[in-house]
Scaffold this active site. Structure first.
Site, PDB file in Angstrom:
ATOM      1  N   HIS A 257      60.028 -61.831  75.672  1.00  0.00           N
ATOM      2  CA  HIS A 257      60.747 -62.758  74.650  1.00  0.00           C
ATOM      3  C   HIS A 257      62.121 -62.540  75.116  1.00  0.00           C
ATOM      4  O   HIS A 257      62.865 -61.432  75.148  1.00  0.00           O
ATOM      5  CB  HIS A 257      60.674 -61.962  73.257  1.00  0.00           C
ATOM      6  CG  HIS A 257      61.671 -62.400  72.179  1.00  0.00           C
ATOM      7  ND1 HIS A 257      61.555 -63.813  71.799  1.00  0.00           N
ATOM      8  CD2 HIS A 257      62.733 -62.278  71.753  1.00  0.00           C
ATOM      9  CE1 HIS A 257      62.525 -64.196  70.982  1.00  0.00           C
ATOM     10  NE2 HIS A 257      63.350 -63.132  71.093  1.00  0.00           N
ATOM     11  N   ASP A 259      65.671 -63.754  74.640  1.00  0.00           N
ATOM     12  CA  ASP A 259      66.732 -64.668  73.729  1.00  0.00           C
ATOM     13  C   ASP A 259      67.499 -65.594  74.736  1.00  0.00           C
ATOM     14  O   ASP A 259      68.304 -65.218  75.741  1.00  0.00           O
ATOM     15  CB  ASP A 259      67.685 -63.673  73.087  1.00  0.00           C
ATOM     16  CG  ASP A 259      66.818 -63.043  71.832  1.00  0.00           C
ATOM     17  OD1 ASP A 259      66.355 -63.695  71.069  1.00  0.00           O
ATOM     18  OD2 ASP A 259      66.910 -61.567  71.764  1.00  0.00           O
ATOM     19  N   ASP A 369      60.737 -64.053  67.059  1.00  0.00           N
ATOM     20  CA  ASP A 369      62.068 -63.599  66.517  1.00  0.00           C
ATOM     21  C   ASP A 369      62.653 -64.275  65.422  1.00  0.00           C
ATOM     22  O   ASP A 369      63.659 -63.912  64.971  1.00  0.00           O
ATOM     23  CB  ASP A 369      62.564 -63.230  67.672  1.00  0.00           C
ATOM     24  CG  ASP A 369      63.802 -62.044  67.394  1.00  0.00           C
ATOM     25  OD1 ASP A 369      63.595 -61.277  66.446  1.00  0.00           O
ATOM     26  OD2 ASP A 369      64.798 -62.236  68.004  1.00  0.00           O
ATOM     27  N   HIS A 573      67.846 -69.124  67.814  1.00  0.00           N
ATOM     28  CA  HIS A 573      67.911 -68.355  66.696  1.00  0.00           C
ATOM     29  C   HIS A 573      68.846 -67.092  66.904  1.00  0.00           C
ATOM     30  O   HIS A 573      69.108 -66.192  65.799  1.00  0.00           O
ATOM     31  CB  HIS A 573      66.483 -67.632  66.433  1.00  0.00           C
ATOM     32  CG  HIS A 573      65.794 -66.938  67.345  1.00  0.00           C
ATOM     33  ND1 HIS A 573      64.608 -67.256  68.157  1.00  0.00           N
ATOM     34  CD2 HIS A 573      66.209 -65.639  67.720  1.00  0.00           C
ATOM     35  CE1 HIS A 573      64.461 -66.271  68.787  1.00  0.00           C
ATOM     36  NE2 HIS A 573      65.349 -65.135  68.825  1.00  0.00           N
TER      37      HIS A 573
END
Length: 1005
Positions: A257, A259, A369, A573
């Site tokens: 994951h 970001d 997330d 996000h």
């Protein structure tokens, strides 16, 4: 036995730490190192490889914050290492074992070919397997000295304020023998030790404990390598016992994951993606059962544009089914705040990228997330051809534990998608025994379902899955006392989960995260830029399409796609929610401004092509609503015969603003104390409860400054009623307006309260020069209305939320999201409150002594968190809100659009005939554009906006034939909602909140 187990665990931990793990690399020689420091931003690989070096030693300081250094590492493999596996061990100065939040590196060969990434849990680089002896080793490392930003206020979040002091000190730089048998012994012991710790007091635990004890006895601590095989033999039986038939089944999927921005800028994400994918390509080549997934189309595009050599390796692995694109969105976006069309484009651009580049269309939406999920999302997913959702974040909720791990989620229009929350409760699973055992214990669908998903790998630049994780998964594939583990793609997991769970429970409405509620407010500038960009994009598409059809002008397809992707990227996000470092938000606001400028130019050119600046067309008719005429007489509205707009003075020093529809009384404090709907002779405000009331709260959450606001903030409030000045700003037949100026703390606020002729709403423009920290600014509008629920706009419709707090679920929603409007109603009468750029709000209700109900809506304006950006929201901000008494839902929808649309340009030419007319105001136009495939076909997207059934006649005002209903990728699909023939107009029937995309091929006549 309990005490014996503890003794064995303690013994195992020390022997592993101090003897066995060090023996994985039993012999080593130093690498020679040299360094070049890039003067500013990262440079191309060729430049980094060619730059001159200076010698540097292990232990030397390096790396200013956000800097890039190029290390060259050299050695000769000793002749007596022939036949051994040889690795380079490179410690850039890693601090602790947490990957992704400190320095990182990407290793290159001399020809510029990437090898793999480096991070604290993955410091090895392959050299030879086996070595011949005498090989010359030459490696280059692009080392990023990203600061390990502490979770407290600091200046490291922007290169402009981070300073230049070196952050890191080089650690071990060695060439070493890799003893694979010792490494396997470590994996054996760790898997069995972790399983023993998790098992109950039963025979299996005793057997494992004795096996571990025998293995430790078999190890000669002075000759670990020579006795590793004997130790492993003691563990063979314990590792070969198969799992029970009823064991929980875990589908592992390699994952990282990343970001797309957070505690690092966007440019660093490009490199994080390169490091991670290089790691995963190498691991896929070495491990035939391993499968890895990556979800964000924009990150694939980063590779394509900036690291084409890695991208080609990814393409090859995708074609082999080993590297799996999933998710189908341009970015793992926030889903609460993006508007309807933005969510459409997240899917249309994301899914089209995967189709064009890989020939793959994913049914899965991958958002592990994201901070909660808007109730309109299931319909958008299904309209894009996706019907499965994975997320992890709801497990972070602090008040209520979500009752399911596998279920169907139903959106506002009735669309349902199969949804899974991995019970492992992490999207960075490491295959530890505690994680695997927790997944089985935690799974809430036992007895009805048997399987769950485990996204496995380090994220955020941590390099993804490791060889250790794969080794553990192999031992857990079929092991007594443990869930079984098998590598599977997301689609394979969902296929199996749906096949065994035919009738899962249904959850209706939004998936609200009971945490991170302040992300609806933090970084107001980023949020305003997003809202402005969304509306300008849709307006530019409309004008450009009209100019193409009416005047034969070129349609700027590539520019619009690029600008959409820019806005979509900034909806990630941790960007749109305001939870990134200062660097990210400074860039976001600058980029949003550039987007707005370019879109204004696209619109201007289209208008020019149509014969000059125009007064139309608009996506939505912004004309004032045609409410009934002013009633006559009545004491409460004695001055209703006033001119279209007027300002009169009250005896107490306040003023009355009035037009033919609304009368607003503002007292000498600048507060609205009366707001009368003249049509219905109805007072909007409760007795003694003024509106336009600014309120200030302390705002120091228990954790996660930019993310969280905790309920106790409400315990202390300051009403900002001190007044600097109250003056008449305009008093004319067209406008009546007052200016209100206040000061508080280190800040000031100027408000303009205005009524305009023919307008049934009071507009409030608020300009705040904000210099507060750890404060929360709200704008309150109390209403004299009895309602147990209210409507808040979301994508392609609205959802109802309770105004009461009967349950813990309702209590937890003390801060919620709206797009352009919220609406409160009693039978026959309602109030719409409109926002031009804010998203967060709260609603409370009380019963007064007179028996009436006061329902208060408060818009959330500004916060002052100090982490991760210590200067969040400091400076000048402008907001626009409006209150429409007597409004129904249709009025709320219309006025929400009108307040957010750019003011139409005034020009010299006549109005332009719109490309379409729709004969039912409940059916709202969301987009008018030309098709993304460049065919010139016209795309119209509409939706039912009121939550009821609607029929409408859509009339195109241009030549067309062969009309199609389409999915969001503009591919023809049958839809029973529309009655489509080659004849026009088009007759449609829509379900509540249904969206419909129509494709109109153009004819030459």
């Amino acid at each position: 036995m309990h005490d014996d187990r503890r003794l064995i665990e303690d013994r195992l931990a020390r022997v592993l730490r101090e003897r066995i793990v060090p023996a994985i690399h039993p012999r080593s020689v130093p690498l020679r190192a040299s360094i070049w420091v890039a003067p500013d931003e990262p440079v191309p690989v060729a430049e980094g490889l060619a730059a001159p070096r200076t010698p540097i030693e292990s232990g030397a300081e390096w790396g200013a914050p956000w800097g890039t250094s190029w290390l060259t590492l050299e050695a000769t493999v000793p002749e007596d290492w022939a036949g051994h596996t040889v690795e380079a061990l490179v410690d850039l100065g890693f601090e602790g074992g947490i990957p992704g939040f400190q320095c990182e590196g990407l290793v290159y060969r001399p020809d510029g070919t990437p090898v793999k990434g480096l991070h604290p849990r993955n410091q090895w680089v392959p050299v030879a397997a086996p070595a011949a002896g005498g090989e010359q080793v030459l490696l280059h490392v692009e080392a990023a000295s990203n600061p390990g930003i502490p979770f407290q206020p600091n200046d490291l979040g922007d290169k402009a304020t981070a300073g230049t002091r070196p952050l890191y000190r080089l650690g071990r730089l060695d060439l070493a023998i890799f003893d694979e048998e010792v490494w396997h012994l470590v994996q054996d012991l760790e898997v069995l030790g972790e399983l023993m710790h998790e098992l109950p007091e039963d025979t299996r635990r005793y057997e494992i404990a004795r096996a571990i004890e025998r293995a430790l006895d078999a190890i000669d601590l002075a000759d670990v390598g020579g006795t590793a095989t004997a130790a492993r033999d003691c563990l063979t039986e314990a590792l070969s016992r198969p799992a029970s038939a009823s064991a929980h089944r875990i589908s592992a999927i390699g994952h990282a994951h990343i970001d797309t921005a957070w505690l690092w800028p966007l440019r660093e994400t490009v490199r994080k993606v390169a490091r991670t994918t290089a790691n995963m390509i190498a691991l896929l080549e070495a491990e035939p059962e391993f499968v890895f997934t990556m979800s964000q189309a924009a990150q694939f595009d980063f590779l394509k544009q900036r690291h084409p050599e890695i991208y080609e390796q990814v393409r090859k692995a995708v074609s082999e089914g080993r590297f799996v694109p999933t998710g189908g969105m341009w970015i793992e976006a926030d889903t609460n705040m993006p508007g309807s069309e933005a969510m459409v484009r997240q899917f249309s651009f994301g899914k089209r990228f995967f189709l064009d580049e890989f020939g793959i269309e994913s049914r899965e939406v991958w958002l592990p997330d994201t901070f909660g999920f808007a109730a309109g999302l299931p319909q958008i997913m299904r309209a894009a051809g996706s019907d499965r959702l994975l997320t992890q974040k709801i497990s972070w909720s602090r008040t209520n534990s979500f009752p399911h791990h596998t279920f169907r989620w139903e959106g506002i229009d009735g669309s349902r998608v199969f949804t899974h929350f991995p019970p492992v409760d992490t999207y960075n699973c490491t295959m530890s025994g505690s994680e695997i055992a927790h997944a089985a214990r935690n799974f809430k669908d036992k007895g009805r379902a048997t399987r769950s998903l485990a996204p496995t790998g380090f994220g955020d630049g941590g390099g993804g899955t490791t060889r250790e994780m794969i080794a553990k998964a192999a031992r857990l594939r079929d092991l007594e006392g443990s869930p079984t583990v098998q590598w599977q793609s997301p689609a394979e997991f969902f296929d199996a989960a749906e096949a065994e769970y035919h009738d899962p429970p249904v959850w209706v409405g939004e998936l609200y995260l009971e945490l991170h509620r302040a992300t609806l407010t933090s970084q107001a500038g980023t949020k305003q830029g997003n809202r402005r960009g969304e509306h300008l994009l849709r307006e530019a598409e409309l004008w450009a399409a009209t100019a193409a059809v009416r005047a034969g002008a070129g349609y700027p397809l590539e520019a619009l796609e690029r600008l959409w992707k820019t806005v979509l990227l900034l909806q990630f996000h941790d960007i749109l929610p305001g939870s990134s470092i200062a660097w990210v938000h400074r860039e976001a606001e600058h980029t949003h401004a550039e987007v707005a400028t370019e879109l204004a130019e696209i619109t201007r050119r289209a208008q020019w092509a149509l014969g000059g600046e125009q007064t139309g067309p608009h996506l939505f008719n912004p004309a004032p609503h045609t409410w009934s005429s002013i009633p006559a007489g009545g004491a409460a509205i004695a001055d209703s015969a006033a001119p279209p707009c007027s300002v009169t003075t009250c005896d107490d020093g306040g003023y009355v603003l009035a037009n033919e529809l609304v009368r607003a009384e503002v007292d000498r404090r600048g507060l609205v104390v009366s707001l009368v709907d003249l049509t219905n002779r109805r007072e909007t405000l409760p007795p003694g409860a003024p509106a336009n009331l600014l309120q200030l709260h302390p705002d120091f959450p228990n954790a996660w400054d930019a993310w969280d606001v905790d309920a106790f903030y409400r315990n202390t409030v300051t009403d900002l009623i001190a007044l600097d000045s109250l003056t008449v700003l305009a008093d004319s037949p067209g406008t009546a307006a007052l200016r209100v100026v206040r000061s508080f703390g280190n800040s000031s606020v100027t408000q303009t309260l205005a009524l305009r002729a023919g307008d049934a709403g009071l507009t409030v423009d608020t300009e705040v020069d904000w210099h507060e920290t750890e404060k929360f600014l709200k704008l309150a509008f109390p209403l004299d209305i009895h309602a147990d629920r209210y409507a808040a706009e979301t994508q392609f419709g609205h959802l109802f939320r309770p105004t009461h707090t009967n349950t813990s679920w309702e209590q937890a929603k003390f801060e919620a999201c709206n797009h352009r409007f919220v609406h409160f109603a009693e039978p026959g009468w309602g109030v719409a409150l409109i926002s031009a750029s804010t998203y967060g709000h709260d609603v409370t209700r009380t019963v007064r002594d007179d028996g009436g109900t006061t329902t208060t809506l408060r818009f959330s304006l500004l916060r002052g968190p100090r982490f991760p950006d210590p200067h969040t929201d400091q400076g000048l901000h402008r907001f626009r809100h409006a209150v429409f008494p007597g409004a129904d839902l249709a009025d709320a929808v219309r006025e929400g659009y009108r307040l957010n649309l750019s003011a139409p340009e005034t020009g010299v030419a006549q109005p332009v005939l719109p490309l379409f007319t729709v004969d039912n105001d409940a059916v709202v136009t969301s987009a008018v554009k030309l098709a993304d495939d460049g065919s010139g076909d016209v795309i119209l997207r509409v939706y039912e906006s009121l939550g009821g059934r609607a029929t409408a006649v859509i009339t195109p005002h241009f030549g067309t034939a062969g009309i199609h209903t389409c999915d969001l990728l503009e591919r023809p699909v049958p839809d029973p909602a529309a009655t489509i023939t080659d004849e026009t107009p088009v007759h449609v029937r829509l379900r509540p909140f249904q969206l419909l995309t129509l494709r109109f091929p153009r004819t030459t006549t």
